[in-house]
Motif scaffolding. Structure first.
Motif, PDB file in Angstrom:
ATOM      1  N   TYR A 170       0.832  -1.208   0.000  1.00 48.69           N
ATOM      2  CA  TYR A 170       0.000   0.000   0.000  1.00 48.69           C
ATOM      3  C   TYR A 170       0.869   1.262   0.000  1.00 48.69           C
ATOM      4  O   TYR A 170       0.584   2.229  -0.717  1.00 48.69           O
ATOM      5  CB  TYR A 170      -0.923  -0.012   1.211  1.00 48.69           C
ATOM      6  N   ALA A 171       1.944   1.249   0.788  1.00 48.06           N
ATOM      7  CA  ALA A 171       2.835   2.410   0.824  1.00 48.06           C
ATOM      8  C   ALA A 171       3.491   2.625  -0.539  1.00 48.06           C
ATOM      9  O   ALA A 171       3.623   3.765  -1.006  1.00 48.06           O
ATOM     10  CB  ALA A 171       3.899   2.219   1.903  1.00 48.06           C
ATOM     11  N   GLU A 172       3.889   1.536  -1.189  1.00 44.09           N
ATOM     12  CA  GLU A 172       4.488   1.666  -2.518  1.00 44.09           C
ATOM     13  C   GLU A 172       3.460   2.161  -3.535  1.00 44.09           C
ATOM     14  O   GLU A 172       3.788   2.928  -4.450  1.00 44.09           O
ATOM     15  CB  GLU A 172       5.068   0.321  -2.951  1.00 44.09           C
ATOM     16  N   LEU A 173       2.230   1.742  -3.379  1.00 43.38           N
ATOM     17  CA  LEU A 173       1.163   2.245  -4.244  1.00 43.38           C
ATOM     18  C   LEU A 173       1.016   3.757  -4.070  1.00 43.38           C
ATOM     19  O   LEU A 173       0.897   4.501  -5.052  1.00 43.38           O
ATOM     20  CB  LEU A 173      -0.137   1.533  -3.894  1.00 43.38           C
ATOM     21  N   ARG A 174       1.018   4.215  -2.811  1.00 43.05           N
ATOM     22  CA  ARG A 174       0.907   5.650  -2.546  1.00 43.05           C
ATOM     23  C   ARG A 174       2.117   6.406  -3.114  1.00 43.05           C
ATOM     24  O   ARG A 174       2.001   7.578  -3.497  1.00 43.05           O
ATOM     25  CB  ARG A 174       0.812   5.893  -1.036  1.00 43.05           C
ATOM     26  N   ALA A 175       3.262   5.737  -3.155  1.00 45.14           N
ATOM     27  CA  ALA A 175       4.465   6.380  -3.683  1.00 45.14           C
ATOM     28  C   ALA A 175       4.531   6.332  -5.198  1.00 45.14           C
ATOM     29  O   ALA A 175       5.467   6.892  -5.785  1.00 45.14           O
ATOM     30  CB  ALA A 175       5.705   5.703  -3.093  1.00 45.14           C
ATOM     31  N   GLY A 176       3.578   5.664  -5.845  1.00 45.44           N
ATOM     32  CA  GLY A 176       3.597   5.548  -7.295  1.00 45.44           C
ATOM     33  C   GLY A 176       4.499   4.449  -7.813  1.00 45.44           C
ATOM     34  O   GLY A 176       4.756   4.364  -9.020  1.00 45.44           O
ATOM     35  N   ARG A 177       4.965   3.561  -6.937  1.00 50.13           N
ATOM     36  CA  ARG A 177       5.819   2.432  -7.360  1.00 50.13           C
ATOM     37  C   ARG A 177       4.925   1.229  -7.632  1.00 50.13           C
ATOM     38  O   ARG A 177       4.843   0.292  -6.839  1.00 50.13           O
ATOM     39  CB  ARG A 177       6.837   2.106  -6.276  1.00 50.13           C
ATOM     40  N   HIS A 178       4.267   1.249  -8.760  1.00 45.81           N
ATOM     41  CA  HIS A 178       3.230   0.251  -9.006  1.00 45.81           C
ATOM     42  C   HIS A 178       3.806  -1.149  -9.197  1.00 45.81           C
ATOM     43  O   HIS A 178       3.190  -2.137  -8.770  1.00 45.81           O
ATOM     44  CB  HIS A 178       2.409   0.665 -10.224  1.00 45.81           C
ATOM     45  N   ALA A 179       4.960  -1.258  -9.852  1.00 49.21           N
ATOM     46  CA  ALA A 179       5.552  -2.591 -10.048  1.00 49.21           C
ATOM     47  C   ALA A 179       5.928  -3.210  -8.707  1.00 49.21           C
ATOM     48  O   ALA A 179       5.686  -4.402  -8.466  1.00 49.21           O
ATOM     49  CB  ALA A 179       6.775  -2.491 -10.960  1.00 49.21           C
ATOM     50  N   GLY A 180       6.531  -2.404  -7.828  1.00 47.35           N
ATOM     51  CA  GLY A 180       6.873  -2.917  -6.501  1.00 47.35           C
ATOM     52  C   GLY A 180       5.645  -3.276  -5.701  1.00 47.35           C
ATOM     53  O   GLY A 180       5.620  -4.290  -4.984  1.00 47.35           O
ATOM     54  N   ALA A 181       4.602  -2.450  -5.803  1.00 50.08           N
ATOM     55  CA  ALA A 181       3.360  -2.746  -5.083  1.00 50.08           C
ATOM     56  C   ALA A 181       2.765  -4.059  -5.563  1.00 50.08           C
ATOM     57  O   ALA A 181       2.292  -4.875  -4.762  1.00 50.08           O
ATOM     58  CB  ALA A 181       2.354  -1.616  -5.284  1.00 50.08           C
ATOM     59  N   ARG A 182       2.803  -4.279  -6.873  1.00 59.40           N
ATOM     60  CA  ARG A 182       2.260  -5.529  -7.407  1.00 59.40           C
ATOM     61  C   ARG A 182       3.056  -6.731  -6.909  1.00 59.40           C
ATOM     62  O   ARG A 182       2.478  -7.741  -6.476  1.00 59.40           O
ATOM     63  CB  ARG A 182       2.263  -5.511  -8.943  1.00 59.40           C
ATOM     64  N   THR A 183       4.381  -6.636  -6.940  1.00 57.59           N
ATOM     65  CA  THR A 183       5.226  -7.757  -6.506  1.00 57.59           C
ATOM     66  C   THR A 183       4.962  -8.115  -5.046  1.00 57.59           C
ATOM     67  O   THR A 183       4.780  -9.288  -4.698  1.00 57.59           O
ATOM     68  CB  THR A 183       6.704  -7.411  -6.711  1.00 57.59           C
ATOM     69  N   HIS A 184       4.934  -7.112  -4.187  1.00 57.08           N
ATOM     70  CA  HIS A 184       4.726  -7.387  -2.763  1.00 57.08           C
ATOM     71  C   HIS A 184       3.294  -7.816  -2.467  1.00 57.08           C
ATOM     72  O   HIS A 184       3.073  -8.644  -1.565  1.00 57.08           O
ATOM     73  CB  HIS A 184       5.120  -6.161  -1.938  1.00 57.08           C
ATOM     74  N   ALA A 185       2.329  -7.275  -3.194  1.00 63.29           N
ATOM     75  CA  ALA A 185       0.944  -7.702  -2.964  1.00 63.29           C
ATOM     76  C   ALA A 185       0.733  -9.149  -3.408  1.00 63.29           C
ATOM     77  O   ALA A 185       0.008  -9.907  -2.759  1.00 63.29           O
ATOM     78  CB  ALA A 185      -0.021  -6.779  -3.701  1.00 63.29           C
ATOM     79  N   GLN A 186       1.366  -9.548  -4.491  1.00 60.33           N
ATOM     80  CA  GLN A 186       1.252 -10.942  -4.929  1.00 60.33           C
ATOM     81  C   GLN A 186       1.888 -11.880  -3.918  1.00 60.33           C
ATOM     82  O   GLN A 186       1.317 -12.928  -3.590  1.00 60.33           O
ATOM     83  CB  GLN A 186       1.909 -11.109  -6.305  1.00 60.33           C
ATOM     84  N   GLU A 187       3.057 -11.515  -3.421  1.00 57.97           N
ATOM     85  CA  GLU A 187       3.689 -12.334  -2.378  1.00 57.97           C
ATOM     86  C   GLU A 187       2.828 -12.347  -1.117  1.00 57.97           C
ATOM     87  O   GLU A 187       2.651 -13.385  -0.474  1.00 57.97           O
ATOM     88  CB  GLU A 187       5.081 -11.795  -2.063  1.00 57.97           C
ATOM     89  N   GLY A 188       2.280 -11.181  -0.773  1.00 63.70           N
ATOM     90  CA  GLY A 188       1.435 -11.097   0.413  1.00 63.70           C
ATOM     91  C   GLY A 188       0.170 -11.906   0.282  1.00 63.70           C
ATOM     92  O   GLY A 188      -0.307 -12.490   1.268  1.00 63.70           O
ATOM     93  N   LEU A 189      -0.375 -11.973  -0.913  1.00 62.77           N
ATOM     94  CA  LEU A 189      -1.580 -12.767  -1.136  1.00 62.77           C
ATOM     95  C   LEU A 189      -1.297 -14.242  -0.893  1.00 62.77           C
ATOM     96  O   LEU A 189      -2.078 -14.944  -0.230  1.00 62.77           O
ATOM     97  CB  LEU A 189      -2.084 -12.539  -2.561  1.00 62.77           C
ATOM     98  N   ARG A 190      -0.174 -14.723  -1.401  1.00 58.77           N
ATOM     99  CA  ARG A 190       0.196 -16.122  -1.165  1.00 58.77           C
ATOM    100  C   ARG A 190       0.442 -16.379   0.322  1.00 58.77           C
ATOM    101  O   ARG A 190      -0.001 -17.393   0.875  1.00 58.77           O
ATOM    102  CB  ARG A 190       1.435 -16.482  -1.990  1.00 58.77           C
ATOM    103  N   ALA A 191       1.146 -15.455   0.968  1.00 59.54           N
ATOM    104  CA  ALA A 191       1.433 -15.625   2.397  1.00 59.54           C
ATOM    105  C   ALA A 191       0.155 -15.585   3.219  1.00 59.54           C
ATOM    106  O   ALA A 191       0.011 -16.334   4.198  1.00 59.54           O
ATOM    107  CB  ALA A 191       2.399 -14.535   2.864  1.00 59.54           C
TER     108      ALA A 191
END
Length: 955
Positions: free
Chosen positions: A638-659
């Motif tokens: 979410y913080a990366e999304l707010r920062a405009g780092r969409h690729a990083g937000a996607r990577t961490h959200a996908q990992e977070g979804l699995r976790a």
């Protein structure tokens, strides 16, 4: 997927899309007069026989041969004999003579089948458990599969157990492995099996216990009463008994030598203290084997049968269901003897907890000294896993006679299971407590664990009440734990979007003197420590004497700052929140780092939020905090999304979804889905937006997660805007952004307001947009969102009167964008500015803005937004802007935009508002579009546009 069915019910397939498609492909081959083979492999109980039966029932192209199962140790060519007997029985002919087959070759099989099953139509041969056939029969059948009969199409549909899938007789033939059922298929199967309403928590428990095996799920459904299925009575323990497991998997174990089965029992018992680990300690098993009079080589037949794998360090069963069968399929006296033997060969000084745990598992009744030793050995700081601590404390509870001490130990065991990422086990342990008879200090701990579990997976309103109750009960005895409970209650209220409840949870409350509690006075001392720290970082050894809070305690700073901010006094909130953020630079406590990230977001320091959450993730990974990692990944994404780092937000959200799925935290998974939907709305993956937003809302609405719902709706609205559907975007965001009851989350609605203003202006609701801009101005003035000043100027430009005021406002917006990160938002401002300039007949200036927007969108990975920009560039006469491929290239940019809008279902008036032209202009262009494309209706136009944009050819 497929599963077993109740007795007497018709065979039904549950899911199994891939498997049924493979069977249908075999039928298609036979329909085309071509032979073929398909092997179906699965462990026992996964439904390969059901799939075979369905295929045989559905085959209508010709006869089906289904030989009867063979007895143990069949004679040579017994399998082929059984096949021909089935063919003869189908015709009413005499079966082949017994003992035939010597010298039979693969070339002889088609001739024999033509003799016993004459006719030229296709033939389907269905053989269940072909691995049980004798070797000569398997060789003939495998060779025949590789050399199909040229005169008659014959299909071979064969099933075998998973561990025989690489049988050399069938090597190279098409093979489909049946995996475990997924949750949706298992739920459908359970619904049909139960014939009664199944409580949600009971269903979750049954699906976990069955591990995707339909036969085990069927045994569970048959064992439980309607009251147990409905959650009105406690579930029996164990849920799956040894008899049910042996009925499914006993065929794998029964043929083994007795010494091998005894060695497997030792391996299963060695694995029992930590069933989630990678396997049992091989050296322990091999030391115990001689003491039991067993040759370690007795494990070889089990390895050959692929029941276990021995890599020199660990002995691992092929599946946990096999391990549970080996353990529960023997009398309890044998299990106790195995644990007692293991306890004698463990180094008690070096591995004290493991030694005591095996002694406890060998005990038959209450044993107070042993229980106390277990509790002491499970204290923090000992080199062992959280699940092993949970097992030790739960076993200590079973050995404890006093009810209050038993409840305390079960609660601690539940907390360790929760922290290890096993919420189902934690809930089972809590279900065994009797909170009503416990003193407040014990009951408070139980409610704290229960509330934490509900916060991760359950209605957050329930979590809030449980956590507040925990704080009230613990307050007189343990101020530190009570404060932690209030912090988590605030998290629950925040997720629900209830600012008043957040303030209530954060309110300073006096700590009264401990009441005169006779129950507490009579209870023995609680096993110290009897509850782990909230996130595994430390554990209090004396809950009666909390240490004094140091100056500027980070939790109290966080509590004070957040409460002040929610009261609307951001200036006063800044100092304590800034102290929380500054401490995070060198902190290694993941919980404090997580809260530092929240504090940074409240302050508007997005880079600091990203740093704090990234550090928390590193610490959490290093310590293996399975329960906390998914939540950290959600905050970081979410913080990366707010920062405009969409690729990083996607990577961490996908990992977070699995976790989150691994840890059983559906509420966190819903939040990750919402973040992924927002990322997809930037990248314009419409299908991904719909899928993730739908998955988020499906969980979030019944669980009261207003923040997640607001994020998901914002993502859907932004996707609507990207696709040129402002009316739909405004309809989605209007209820969430307007003031008053029923609006969106208090911390998110303002972030979505600029999106609503744009949609409202494009859909003609300028008055409503102006009111929203004034509210947004108050938000921007607080300085908590770095993007807000630039977005405010852009919004003012959108609602400005038709004069040159908007020009200065767009320029101001771009100047403010230069002081804040966020390429995507800057590109959106440039796109809107370019559109405004083009419509003001200033094409040269418009081209400059639009080209900058195009580069920025491409850099952000936002292809559909980039395509919008290209269309605007073409409308300015920019010949360098690429033209879309296909038959639609005959249209002008304006005609193409109108065609796409109409294909999406927009009316002429709606298109006119979107493009800032008159309805008459739209009508004129639309008539020309119809003429150019040769279509006569909006339906035909819609079909053609959708076909073209999916890459199809034009008619």
């Amino acid at each position: 997927m497929t599963g077993q069915t109740t007795v007497g019910s018709p065979c039904r397939i549950y899911g199994r899309t891939t498997e049924t498609a493979a069977v249908e492909a075999l039928s298609d081959q036979l329909r085309s007069r071509r032979g073929g083979t398909l092997l179906l492999a699965a462990e026992p109980g996964r439904g390969r026989s059901a799939l075979l039966a369905l295929a045989a029932h559905a085959f209508t192209l010709g006869p089906v041969l289904r030989p009867r199962p063979l007895p143990g140790n069949p004679r040579p060519y017994g399998g082929i004999h059984a096949l021909l007997c089935a063919a003869a029985e189908g015709r009413g002919a005499a079966p082949p003579r017994s003992g035939f087959g010597r010298g039979l070759s693969a070339a002889d099989l088609p001739e024999l089948l033509r003799q016993y099953a004459p006719g030229g139509e296709p033939l389907l041969v269905c053989v269940d458990d072909v691995h049980l056939w004798d070797a000569p029969s398997r060789a003939v059948l495998g060779s025949a599969a590789r050399h199909p009969d040229p005169d008659r199409p014959i299909g071979l549909l064969l099933t075998m157990t998973e561990h025989r899938a690489d049988d050399p007789d069938f090597t190279g033939l098409p093979l489909v492995r049946l995996g475990p059922l997924d949750d949706s298929a298992a739920t459908a199967l359970l619904h049909d099996l139960a014939g009664a309403v199944v409580d949600t928590s009971v269903r979750s428990e049954l699906l976990s216990e069955a591990e995707g095996n339909p036969a085990v799920l069927a045994a569970l459904a048959q064992r439980l009463t309607p009251d147990e299925l409905g959650g009105h009575r406690p579930l029996p323990r164990p849920l799956v008994d040894g008899a049910a497991l042996w009925a499914t998997f006993g065929s794998r174990l029964a043929p083994l030598p007795a010494s091998t089965r005894q060695l497997l029992l030792l391996a299963a018992a060695a694995h029992e203290p930590d069933p989630e680990s990678a396997g049992a300690d091989a050296s322990l098993i091999l030391r115990a084997a001689p003491e039991a009079g067993l040759d370690p080589a007795a494990l070889d037949p089990a390895e050959t049968a692929r029941l276990v794998h021995h890599d020199g360090h660990r002995v691992t069963f092929g599946s946990s269901l096999l391990r549970r069968t080996a353990y529960t399929g023997v009398p309890s006296s044998q299990r106790r003897a195995a644990h007692a033997l293991l306890a004698t060969v463990i180094d008690a000084d070096r591995y004290r907890l493991r030694h005591l745990l095996h002694l406890a598992l060998a005990a038959q009744g209450p044993d107070t000294p042993l229980a106390a030793d277990l509790v002491a050995a499970a204290a923090p700081g000992t080199p062992t896993s959280g699940m092993e601590r949970s097992a030790a404390l739960s076993r200590a509870a079973e050995l404890t006679a006093h009810e209050d001490a038993r409840t305390a130990r079960l609660t601690a065991a539940a907390e360790y299971a929760r922290l290890a990422g096993h919420p189902r086990r934690a809930r089972r342990l809590l279900a065994a407590t009797r909170d009503g008879t416990s003193p407040d200090t014990v009951h408070g701990r139980t409610e704290l664990v229960r509330g934490s579990l509900a916060l991760g997976d359950g209605p957050v309103g329930d979590a809030y009440q449980a956590l507040l109750m925990a704080a009230e009960r613990l307050g007189p005895f343990d101020a530190e734990a009570a404060l932690e409970a209030r912090m988590e209650a605030m998290d629950a209220a925040w997720a629900a979007g209830d600012a008043d409840a957040c303030l209530s949870a954060l309110a300073e409350t006096p700590l009264p003197a401990p009441p005169d509690d006779p129950a507490a006075a009579e209870a023995p001392p609680a096993p110290a420590p009897y509850a782990p720290a909230r996130h595994g970082t430390h554990m209090r050894s004396d809950p009666q004497a909390p240490p004094p809070a140091p100056p500027h305690d980070p939790r109290r700073d966080y509590r004070t700052g957040l409460r002040t901010a929610l009261d609307g006094h951001l200036t006063e909130a800044a100092p304590p929140l800034r102290r929380v953020v500054d401490r995070a630079l060198h902190d290694d406590d993941p919980t404090r780092l997580l809260r530092a990230g929240v504090a940074a977001l409240v302050l508007g320091d997005i880079p600091a939020a990203c740093r704090a959450n990234a550090r928390a993730l590193a610490v959490s990974r290093a310590r293996g905090l399975a329960a906390l990692t998914p939540r950290i990944l959600e905050h970081l994404a979410y913080a990366e999304l707010r920062a405009g780092r969409h690729a990083g937000a996607r990577t961490h959200a996908q990992e977070g979804l699995r976790a989150a799925h691994r840890a059983g935290q559906r509420n966190v998974a819903a939040g990750q889905h919402a973040i992924l939907a927002l990322v997809a709305s930037v990248e314009d993956d419409a299908a991904a937006v719909a899928a993730h937003a739908g998955a988020a809302v499906e969980i979030a609405r019944p669980h009261g997660l207003l923040q997640t719902v607001t994020l998901a709706e914002w993502a859907s609205a932004r996707a609507d805007l990207c696709r040129g559907r402002p009316f739909e975007a405004a309809a989605r965001l209007g209820p969430l952004t307007r003031p008053g009851p029923g609006r969106g989350h208090f911390a998110v609605r303002m972030l979505a307001l600029p999106c609503f203003v744009e949609a409202a202006v494009l859909s003609g609701a300028t008055t409503e947009a102006r009111a929203a801009v004034e509210e947004f101005a108050l938000w921007a003035a607080q300085g908590v969102d770095p993007q807000a000043p630039a977005q405010l100027a852009r919004c003012r430009a959108l609602v400005a009167p038709p004069d040159d005021t908007a020009d200065a406002l767009y320029a101001l917006a771009l100047t403010r964008h230069d002081t804040a990160h966020g390429d995507f938002e800057r590109a959106r401002t440039q796109l809107l500015y370019g559109k405004w300039l083009r419509r003001r007949r200033r094409p040269a200036e418009a081209k400059n803005r639009l080209r900058d927007a195009l580069v920025a969108f491409e850099r952000c990975g936002a292809p559909a937004w980039a395509e919008q920009t290209r269309a605007e560039l073409r409308a300015t006469g920019d010949a360098s802007a690429p033209v879309p491929a296909g038959g639609l290239t005959r249209l002008t940019p304006q005609q193409l935009r109108i065609a796409r809008s109409v294909a999406e279902g927009a009316t002429n008036r709606e298109v006119a508002l979107t493009l800032s032209v008159s309805p008459r202009t739209v009508d004129h262009h639309l008539r020309n579009v119809f003429a150019l494309l040769g279509v006569r209706s909006r339906t035909e136009l819609s079909r053609l546009v959708h076909h073209a944009e999916r890459g199809g050819t034009q008619p």
